[in-house]
Write an enzyme that holds these catalytic residues in place. Structure first.
Site, PDB file in Angstrom:
ATOM      1  N   HIS A  20      -7.294  -6.121   1.590  1.00 19.42           N
ATOM      2  CA  HIS A  20      -6.112  -5.964   2.485  1.00 19.42           C
ATOM      3  C   HIS A  20      -6.523  -6.421   3.876  1.00 19.42           C
ATOM      4  O   HIS A  20      -7.295  -5.747   4.563  1.00 19.42           O
ATOM      5  CB  HIS A  20      -5.647  -4.496   2.527  1.00 19.42           C
ATOM      6  CG  HIS A  20      -4.469  -4.274   3.445  1.00 19.42           C
ATOM      7  ND1 HIS A  20      -3.319  -3.636   3.024  1.00 19.42           N
ATOM      8  CD2 HIS A  20      -4.252  -4.586   4.739  1.00 19.42           C
ATOM      9  CE1 HIS A  20      -2.463  -3.576   4.027  1.00 19.42           C
ATOM     10  NE2 HIS A  20      -3.006  -4.145   5.088  1.00 19.42           N
ATOM     11  N   HIS A  22      -5.281  -8.724   7.626  1.00 18.37           N
ATOM     12  CA  HIS A  22      -4.318  -9.457   8.465  1.00 18.37           C
ATOM     13  C   HIS A  22      -5.054 -10.579   9.184  1.00 18.37           C
ATOM     14  O   HIS A  22      -5.990 -10.306   9.953  1.00 18.37           O
ATOM     15  CB  HIS A  22      -3.674  -8.517   9.492  1.00 18.37           C
ATOM     16  CG  HIS A  22      -2.912  -7.409   8.848  1.00 18.37           C
ATOM     17  ND1 HIS A  22      -1.581  -7.524   8.508  1.00 18.37           N
ATOM     18  CD2 HIS A  22      -3.308  -6.192   8.424  1.00 18.37           C
ATOM     19  CE1 HIS A  22      -1.196  -6.406   7.913  1.00 18.37           C
ATOM     20  NE2 HIS A  22      -2.215  -5.578   7.844  1.00 18.37           N
ATOM     21  N   LYS A 106       4.166  -7.945  -1.712  1.00 19.67           N
ATOM     22  CA  LYS A 106       3.911  -6.854  -0.769  1.00 19.67           C
ATOM     23  C   LYS A 106       5.217  -6.188  -0.377  1.00 19.67           C
ATOM     24  O   LYS A 106       6.167  -6.845   0.056  1.00 19.67           O
ATOM     25  CB  LYS A 106       3.232  -7.412   0.489  1.00 19.67           C
ATOM     26  CG  LYS A 106       3.080  -6.412   1.622  1.00 19.67           C
ATOM     27  CD  LYS A 106       1.995  -5.380   1.357  1.00 19.67           C
ATOM     28  CE  LYS A 106       2.041  -4.270   2.402  1.00 19.67           C
ATOM     29  NZ  LYS A 106       0.733  -3.924   2.940  1.00 19.67           N
ATOM     30  N   HIS A 143       2.872  -0.799   1.310  1.00 24.22           N
ATOM     31  CA  HIS A 143       2.637  -0.027   2.529  1.00 24.22           C
ATOM     32  C   HIS A 143       3.333   1.296   2.270  1.00 24.22           C
ATOM     33  O   HIS A 143       4.554   1.386   2.325  1.00 24.22           O
ATOM     34  CB  HIS A 143       3.225  -0.729   3.765  1.00 24.22           C
ATOM     35  CG  HIS A 143       2.964   0.031   5.025  1.00 24.22           C
ATOM     36  ND1 HIS A 143       2.039  -0.358   5.963  1.00 24.22           N
ATOM     37  CD2 HIS A 143       3.475   1.211   5.472  1.00 24.22           C
ATOM     38  CE1 HIS A 143       1.990   0.547   6.942  1.00 24.22           C
ATOM     39  NE2 HIS A 143       2.859   1.505   6.669  1.00 24.22           N
ATOM     40  N   HIS A 181      -4.306   1.063   1.940  1.00 21.54           N
ATOM     41  CA  HIS A 181      -4.760   1.882   3.076  1.00 21.54           C
ATOM     42  C   HIS A 181      -4.379   3.360   2.933  1.00 21.54           C
ATOM     43  O   HIS A 181      -3.667   3.914   3.747  1.00 21.54           O
ATOM     44  CB  HIS A 181      -4.323   1.313   4.433  1.00 21.54           C
ATOM     45  CG  HIS A 181      -2.915   0.788   4.531  1.00 21.54           C
ATOM     46  ND1 HIS A 181      -1.806   1.515   4.161  1.00 21.54           N
ATOM     47  CD2 HIS A 181      -2.443  -0.398   4.979  1.00 21.54           C
ATOM     48  CE1 HIS A 181      -0.742   0.793   4.382  1.00 21.54           C
ATOM     49  NE2 HIS A 181      -1.088  -0.364   4.867  1.00 21.54           N
ATOM     50  N   ASP A 255      -7.794  -3.578   6.075  1.00 24.37           N
ATOM     51  CA  ASP A 255      -6.625  -3.546   6.958  1.00 24.37           C
ATOM     52  C   ASP A 255      -7.015  -3.963   8.373  1.00 24.37           C
ATOM     53  O   ASP A 255      -6.409  -3.513   9.345  1.00 24.37           O
ATOM     54  CB  ASP A 255      -5.949  -2.165   6.963  1.00 24.37           C
ATOM     55  CG  ASP A 255      -4.549  -2.220   7.559  1.00 24.37           C
ATOM     56  OD1 ASP A 255      -3.996  -3.326   7.708  1.00 24.37           O
ATOM     57  OD2 ASP A 255      -4.004  -1.145   7.881  1.00 24.37           O
TER      58      ASP A 255
HETATM   59  C1  NCD Z   1      -0.830  -3.818  10.620  1.00 22.22           C
HETATM   60  C2  NCD Z   1      -0.578  -5.044  11.500  1.00 22.22           C
HETATM   61  O1  NCD Z   1      -0.893  -4.983  12.689  1.00 22.22           O
HETATM   62  O2  NCD Z   1      -0.086  -6.060  10.992  1.00 22.22           O
HETATM   63  N1  NCD Z   1      -0.997  -2.665  11.447  1.00 22.22           N
HETATM   64  C3  NCD Z   1      -1.629  -1.523  11.123  1.00 22.22           C
HETATM   65  O3  NCD Z   1      -1.573  -0.590  11.914  1.00 22.22           O
HETATM   66  N2  NCD Z   1      -2.281  -1.397   9.997  1.00 22.22           N
HETATM   67  C4  NCD Z   1       0.269  -3.657   9.650  1.00 22.22           C
HETATM   68  C5  NCD Z   1      -0.011  -2.673   8.553  1.00 22.22           C
HETATM   69  O4  NCD Z   1      -0.786  -2.917   7.645  1.00 22.22           O
HETATM   70  O5  NCD Z   1       0.584  -1.590   8.604  1.00 22.22           O
HETATM   71 ZN    ZN Z   2      -2.248  -3.814   6.948  1.00 16.70          ZN
END
Ligand code: NCD
Ligand code: ZN
Length: 353
Positions: A20, A22, A106, A143, A181, A255
């Site tokens: 996971h 970003h 997702k 999520h 998460h 995450d």
């Molecule tokens: C994530 C993001 O910034 O894209 N933020 C987070 O707090 N984890 C999005 C997510 O996974 O909830």
């Molecule tokens: Zn995330």
């Protein structure tokens, strides 16, 4: 392989993956991608860029941008996900999965987190696409938080399991799901209690380290704020126990979620903690502290590929414990400004060698 010399302790494991992540886009993508690709062979890449990755064509184009941003000499395989909306076309999803463009879909409840405005309000609207996913073996990543104003932010994961995830699993029993998460004992218990082999849970770096005191008790710590928000200490302990438990469907998904400091520090600060740079050293330190260094290999390198039907990497990573704290960068410089690297609040003694 564990070895303990007079001075050094080291651990060699198959190259890990991040289930996971970003990566963002453009300049931010170029700044953060090396931090992941240095240590991880593959990652499940979140589709919540702006605009989101909603179709197979979007995913193919985003994957190309990620590969174009990869520095020479680094190898990394982005595993793409498709952002579900109430308009998602099941045949487009199936084609993207069958051609290898997308690995999972997702589900973001609308309004739950960063860039989730396109997400789902009426969950029954996505049942046709989820039925298609079950038929073709494509996992659903969730999520797991409801967004109802009358549900306390600390209860949103447990309520999501009852009101959304469990009904989806009852309605579509063949669907593979990942409760991403996880932040609560409730989430861990839910994964532990499933016996159909189709439900997995991922755990982040930071949720093994911080509890809600670390956000709120000693001044407001924006860098420890993410969603789902860290909970009470008893929940952090349940996550630590789950990570070292050897449960084959509980594995690492960092995450890691970069935001510039300017975006973290504003009246409505962004949720997200950037952990890519320090995750593997911290994992070694956490598993060592738990007396479970031998369990890290499964958690970081084997259980994820097994659930997603991928092979374990043949290449390896070696982590070594140092006698003095290892210096990591405080932040990564992106064109838009610095992105602070997660600080666990204690020195880190492990490094990838
Ligand atoms: C994530 C993001 O910034 O894209 N933020 C987070 O707090 N984890 C999005 C997510 O996974 O909830
Ligand atoms: Zn995330």
């Amino acid at each position: 392989m564990l070895s303990r010399g007079v001075m050094t302790q080291s651990l060699t494991i198959p190259r890990p993956d991040d289930w996971h992540l970003h990566l963002r886009d453009g300049d931010m993508l170029r700044a953060v991608l090396p931090e992941t690709a240095r240590d991880f062979g593959r990652a499940i890449v979140m589709p919540n860029i702006s605009p989101p990755v909603r179709t197979g064509a979007d995913a193919a184009a985003y994957r190309d941008r990620i590969l174009a941003a990869l520095p020479e000499g680094m190898t990394f395989e982005p595993l793409m996900t498709l952002y579900l909306t109430e308009e998602t076309d099941p045949s487009d999803v199936a084609a993207a999965f069958e051609t290898g463009i997308a690995t999972a879909v997702k589900l973001y409840p609308a309004g739950a987190t960063t860039n989730s405005a396109y997400g789902v309000k009426d969950f029954t609207k996505i049942y046709p696409v989820l039925e298609k996913c079950a038929e073709i073996g494509m996992p659903l990543c969730v999520h797991g938080e409801v967004v109802d104003n009358d549900v306390d932010v600390f209860d949103r994961e447990a309520v999501f399991i009852d009101r959304v995830l469990d009904p989806i699993r009852q309605e579509i029993p063949d669907l593979k799901c990942v409760l991403e998460h996880m932040t609560t004992r409730d989430a861990v218990d839910y994964v532990n209690s499933s016996d159909d082999g189709l439900l997995a849970g991922t755990i982040t770096t930071h949720h093994l380290i911080i509890n809600r005191n670390d956000i709120l008790a000693k001044g407001l710590r924006a860098h420890n704020y993410c969603l789902p928000v860290a909970k009470r200490e008893e929940h952090r302990l349940a996550l630590r126990a789950a990570a070292i438990s050897g449960h084959p469907r509980i594995f690492l998904g960092t995450d890691s979620a970069p935001h510039t400091d300017a975006n973290k520090f504003q009246p409505c600060g962004c949720a997200g903690i950037f952990t890519a740079t320090v995750t593997m050293p911290l994992m070694a330190q956490i598993f060592e502290a738990e007396g479970a260094l031998d369990k890290l290999e499964n958690f970081a390198s084997r259980f994820g590929p097994a659930f997603y039907g991928k092979s374990v990497h043949e290449t390896t990573m070696t982590l070594e414990k140092q006698d003095v704290p290892v210096a990591f960068p405080k932040s990564i410089e992106a064109a838009e400004g610095p992105v602070t690297v997660f600080d666990p609040g204690y020195p880190i003694f492990w490094k990838v060698v």
